[in-house]
Design a protein around this motif. Sequence first.
Motif, short mmCIF file in Angstrom:
data_model
loop_
_atom_site.label_atom_id
_atom_site.label_comp_id
_atom_site.label_asym_id
_atom_site.label_seq_id
_atom_site.Cartn_x
_atom_site.Cartn_y
_atom_site.Cartn_z
N LEU A 99 -4.08 0.26 10.18
CA LEU A 99 -5.42 0.66 9.45
C LEU A 99 -5.68 2.21 9.63
CD1 LEU A 99 -7.77 -0.44 8.21
CD2 LEU A 99 -8.61 -1.24 10.38
N LEU A 100 -5.42 2.59 11.18
CA LEU A 100 -5.82 3.88 11.33
C LEU A 100 -4.76 5.02 10.64
CD1 LEU A 100 -6.46 3.57 14.98
CD2 LEU A 100 -8.05 4.24 13.21
N LEU A 101 -3.80 4.66 10.43
CA LEU A 101 -2.75 5.48 9.60
C LEU A 101 -3.20 5.75 8.16
CD1 LEU A 101 0.67 4.33 10.75
CD2 LEU A 101 -0.43 6.41 11.36
N ILE A 102 -3.68 4.52 7.65
CA ILE A 102 -4.69 4.64 6.18
C ILE A 102 -5.51 5.51 6.40
CG2 ILE A 102 -5.77 3.27 4.33
CD1 ILE A 102 -3.76 0.93 5.11
N ILE A 103 -6.38 5.40 7.40
CA ILE A 103 -7.74 6.05 7.42
C ILE A 103 -7.28 7.51 7.67
CG2 ILE A 103 -9.61 6.56 8.82
CD1 ILE A 103 -9.71 3.73 9.10
N ILE A 104 -6.20 7.93 8.55
CA ILE A 104 -5.92 9.20 8.77
C ILE A 104 -5.47 10.12 7.70
CG2 ILE A 104 -4.40 10.59 10.25
CD1 ILE A 104 -4.93 8.61 12.57
N ILE A 105 -4.55 9.35 6.83
CA ILE A 105 -4.00 9.93 5.77
C ILE A 105 -5.10 10.14 4.65
CG2 ILE A 105 -2.62 9.20 3.36
CD1 ILE A 105 -0.90 7.52 5.56
N ILE A 106 -5.94 9.39 4.28
CA ILE A 106 -7.00 9.60 3.55
C ILE A 106 -7.67 10.88 4.14
CG2 ILE A 106 -9.19 8.56 2.51
CD1 ILE A 106 -7.89 6.01 2.25
N ILE A 107 -8.13 10.83 5.11
CA ILE A 107 -8.94 11.68 5.86
C ILE A 107 -8.23 13.21 5.72
CG2 ILE A 107 -9.88 12.90 8.04
CD1 ILE A 107 -10.62 9.88 8.70
N LEU A 108 -7.00 13.28 5.87
CA LEU A 108 -6.02 14.42 5.91
C LEU A 108 -5.98 14.81 4.25
CD1 LEU A 108 -3.11 13.81 8.43
CD2 LEU A 108 -5.14 15.24 8.56
N LEU A 109 -6.05 13.89 3.28
CA LEU A 109 -5.93 14.33 1.88
C LEU A 109 -7.50 14.79 1.46
CD1 LEU A 109 -3.79 11.44 0.54
CD2 LEU A 109 -3.02 13.64 0.93
N VAL A 110 -8.59 14.33 2.24
CA VAL A 110 -9.86 14.93 1.72
C VAL A 110 -9.82 16.51 1.94
CG1 VAL A 110 -12.14 14.70 1.94
CG2 VAL A 110 -10.59 12.87 1.91
#
Length: 110
Positions: A99-110
Amino acid sequence: MSLPRKSGLLVSLLGMFFMLFAPVQAEMISTYEVLHQRERAQLVDMLEREDVQKQLIAQGVDPASALTRVYQMTDDEIAQLNGQISELPVGAGIGTVPLLLIIIIIILLV
C-alpha cells in the motif's frame, strides 16, 4: 452598581454591538467539495498513523514531506489514489508495504 460591574456590563454591551457589524459570509458548498475534502482527510489520517509512518521511514520517505505532497495534490489525484486503494483486495494478503509503495509511486509521479 459597583464600578467593575458597570465596566464589565459596558464592555459586554459594546462587544455585542460590534459583533452585529462583523463581516459574515455564508455560501453553499457542493457535495463534490465535501466528498473531496473527506477523501483528502482519509488519506491524511492514514499517513498520520504510526505504523504507516514507520513504513514510510523504512522506505526512505520523510512522513512530513509525504503529507506536504498529499496537501499539494489536486482533487482528481486524491480521488484516483483513493480509488486505487479501495480496489485493493481486502484481507487478501495486502499489507502496509504494498500500500505504501503505491502511495509513494503516486507521490513521486506528482
